[in-house]
Design a protein around this motif. Structure first.
Motif, PDB file in Angstrom:
ATOM      1  N   VAL A  85      91.363  14.214  54.901  1.00  0.00           N
ATOM      2  CA  VAL A  85      92.189  15.410  55.102  1.00  0.00           C
ATOM      3  C   VAL A  85      92.623  15.977  53.755  1.00  0.00           C
ATOM      4  O   VAL A  85      92.522  17.170  53.495  1.00  0.00           O
ATOM      5  N   THR A  86      93.120  15.089  52.887  1.00  0.00           N
ATOM      6  CA  THR A  86      93.546  15.526  51.556  1.00  0.00           C
ATOM      7  C   THR A  86      92.371  16.059  50.757  1.00  0.00           C
ATOM      8  O   THR A  86      92.476  17.077  50.063  1.00  0.00           O
ATOM      9  N   GLN A  87      91.245  15.387  50.862  1.00  0.00           N
ATOM     10  CA  GLN A  87      90.075  15.767  50.085  1.00  0.00           C
ATOM     11  C   GLN A  87      89.527  17.129  50.485  1.00  0.00           C
ATOM     12  O   GLN A  87      89.011  17.871  49.652  1.00  0.00           O
ATOM     13  N   THR A  88      89.604  17.471  51.770  1.00  0.00           N
ATOM     14  CA  THR A  88      88.998  18.720  52.242  1.00  0.00           C
ATOM     15  C   THR A  88      89.990  19.875  52.313  1.00  0.00           C
ATOM     16  O   THR A  88      89.594  21.022  52.481  1.00  0.00           O
ATOM     17  N   TYR A  89      91.271  19.587  52.178  1.00  0.00           N
ATOM     18  CA  TYR A  89      92.303  20.606  52.386  1.00  0.00           C
ATOM     19  C   TYR A  89      92.053  21.872  51.560  1.00  0.00           C
ATOM     20  O   TYR A  89      92.010  22.986  52.083  1.00  0.00           O
ATOM     21  N   PRO A  93      87.911  27.102  53.693  1.00  0.00           N
ATOM     22  CA  PRO A  93      87.868  28.539  53.391  1.00  0.00           C
ATOM     23  C   PRO A  93      88.377  29.372  54.558  1.00  0.00           C
ATOM     24  O   PRO A  93      88.320  28.949  55.713  1.00  0.00           O
ATOM     25  N   PRO A  94      88.876  30.578  54.289  1.00  0.00           N
ATOM     26  CA  PRO A  94      89.261  31.478  55.376  1.00  0.00           C
ATOM     27  C   PRO A  94      88.035  31.825  56.227  1.00  0.00           C
ATOM     28  O   PRO A  94      86.911  31.871  55.728  1.00  0.00           O
ATOM     29  N   ILE A  95      88.285  32.070  57.511  1.00  0.00           N
ATOM     30  CA  ILE A  95      87.195  32.356  58.452  1.00  0.00           C
ATOM     31  C   ILE A  95      87.557  33.585  59.267  1.00  0.00           C
ATOM     32  O   ILE A  95      88.688  33.729  59.730  1.00  0.00           O
ATOM     33  N   ARG A  96      86.603  34.473  59.456  1.00  0.00           N
ATOM     34  CA  ARG A  96      86.778  35.609  60.358  1.00  0.00           C
ATOM     35  C   ARG A  96      86.029  35.311  61.647  1.00  0.00           C
ATOM     36  O   ARG A  96      84.865  34.928  61.626  1.00  0.00           O
ATOM     37  N   HIS A 106      97.021  27.511  51.503  1.00  0.00           N
ATOM     38  CA  HIS A 106      96.571  27.646  50.123  1.00  0.00           C
ATOM     39  C   HIS A 106      95.930  29.017  49.867  1.00  0.00           C
ATOM     40  O   HIS A 106      95.730  29.400  48.724  1.00  0.00           O
ATOM     41  N   HIS A 107      95.614  29.749  50.943  1.00  0.00           N
ATOM     42  CA  HIS A 107      95.058  31.099  50.784  1.00  0.00           C
ATOM     43  C   HIS A 107      96.221  32.060  50.581  1.00  0.00           C
ATOM     44  O   HIS A 107      96.993  32.321  51.501  1.00  0.00           O
ATOM     45  N   LEU A 119      97.454  30.910  60.797  1.00  0.00           N
ATOM     46  CA  LEU A 119      97.659  29.908  59.747  1.00  0.00           C
ATOM     47  C   LEU A 119      97.433  28.525  60.334  1.00  0.00           C
ATOM     48  O   LEU A 119      98.237  28.032  61.122  1.00  0.00           O
ATOM     49  N   ILE A 120      96.320  27.916  59.976  1.00  0.00           N
ATOM     50  CA  ILE A 120      95.957  26.585  60.484  1.00  0.00           C
ATOM     51  C   ILE A 120      95.554  25.714  59.304  1.00  0.00           C
ATOM     52  O   ILE A 120      94.601  26.028  58.588  1.00  0.00           O
TER      53      ILE A 120
END
Length: 289
Positions: A85-89, A93-96, A106-107, A119-120
């Motif tokens: 979880v920490t590694q991929t956080y 990337p944002p997704i449409r 973080h975005h 926000l997820i």
């Protein structure tokens, strides 16, 4: 000790609610699961930080004595952190998808014009928006919003809560969000607060359509279930019982080759396929009652 902790005990069906109420005052989220029909149930809770074991044991002991039953054994254990979880956080990337823009905290850039922000965070619950099944559901919900009203909705197997939040933001209607995993419910409840839909979305742990809130809040104009093909097929009769006549079900979590199984199970309940969304090898089905 900090971190996530799990508390569990097994009791007979007749006293599940009594012990679940005791557990609720010591943990952050509680779920109950039937282990055998008419028999024992598992009560499971999760909490941030170690619960007060001495107080918990004392309350369980007193309740068991009051009910005239043997004191159930209590399991209290820390949950191991999940390093990925920490590694991929930060790489999430944002997704449409449809009208939605799904992003983590973080975005820092604004949500694009014309999009609805969700926000997820990348976390220990299914449904951060990156999977084709979630994206298919978000597209289906975006399209349905153009043509149907929704006054009550159900997200069955809610995971992170992303689909429940999408429904709440599109229709401004109350949504019941249910999952069998207690940790998912805790995460979904926090996500609902972060997305400012906690007054519309009610998160509860339980065993599918047997979860009390399902019956209390239904019947529903819209049911979304992003699970797996076989559970979807098995749960089709329960979905039909909780879906209003003329209501719509959005079903996902199935491979394209599995859709015949899911469609057939729901057709036997009087639903018909009105649309499918295919992303890669995954299908999302829209069926109407």
């Amino acid at each position: 000790m900090s971190g996530m902790w799990r508390v569990a005990l097994t009791v007979h069906e007749s006293v599940v609610q009594n012990f679940a109420q005791v557990l609720e005052s010591h943990v952050d989220a509680v779920s109950t699961f039937e282990l055998e029909e008419g028999g024992n149930w598992l009560i499971e809770g999760t909490s941030h930080g170690e619960p007060d074991q001495s107080r918990l044991v004392a309350r369980v002991t007193v309740l068991a004595m009051a009910l005239g039953i043997e004191q159930p054994a209590i399991e209290v254990e820390p949950l191991a952190p999940i390093d990925w979880v920490t590694q991929t956080y930060l790489s999430f990337p944002p997704i449409r998808a449809g009208r939605f823009f799904v992003h983590g905290s973080h975005h820092k850039k604004p949500v694009p014009a014309g999009c609805i922000g969700l926000l997820i965070e990348a976390a220990m619950a299914f449904g951060s928006g990156e999977h084709a099944t979630t994206q298919g559901c978000l597209r289906a919900l975006s399209d349905l919003n153009k043509s149907m009203p929704v006054t009550r909705a159900l997200d069955m197997g809610c995971g992170s809560g992303i689909l429940a939040f999408a429904i709440a933001k599109l229709w401004h209607a109350p949504v019941a969000a249910v999952d069998i995993d207690a940790l998912s419910i805790m995460i979904a409840a926090e996500n609902a607060r972060l997305n400012k839909v906690d007054k519309l979305v009610t998160c509860r742990g339980g065993d599918g359509y047997r979860t009390p809130i399902v019956r209390q809040k239904g019947p529903y104009d819209l049911i979304v279930a992003n699970i797996l093909a076989r559970p979807l097929a098995r749960m089709a009769p329960d979905l039909r019982k909780n879906l209003r006549r003329g209501g719509v079900a959005v079903l996902s979590g199935l491979l394209a080759r599995q859709e015949k199984l899911v469609i057939a199970a729901h057709r036997r309940q009087g639903l018909k396929l009105v649309r499918r969304y295919q992303i890669g090898e995954w299908n999302t089905l829209v069926m109407k009652g």
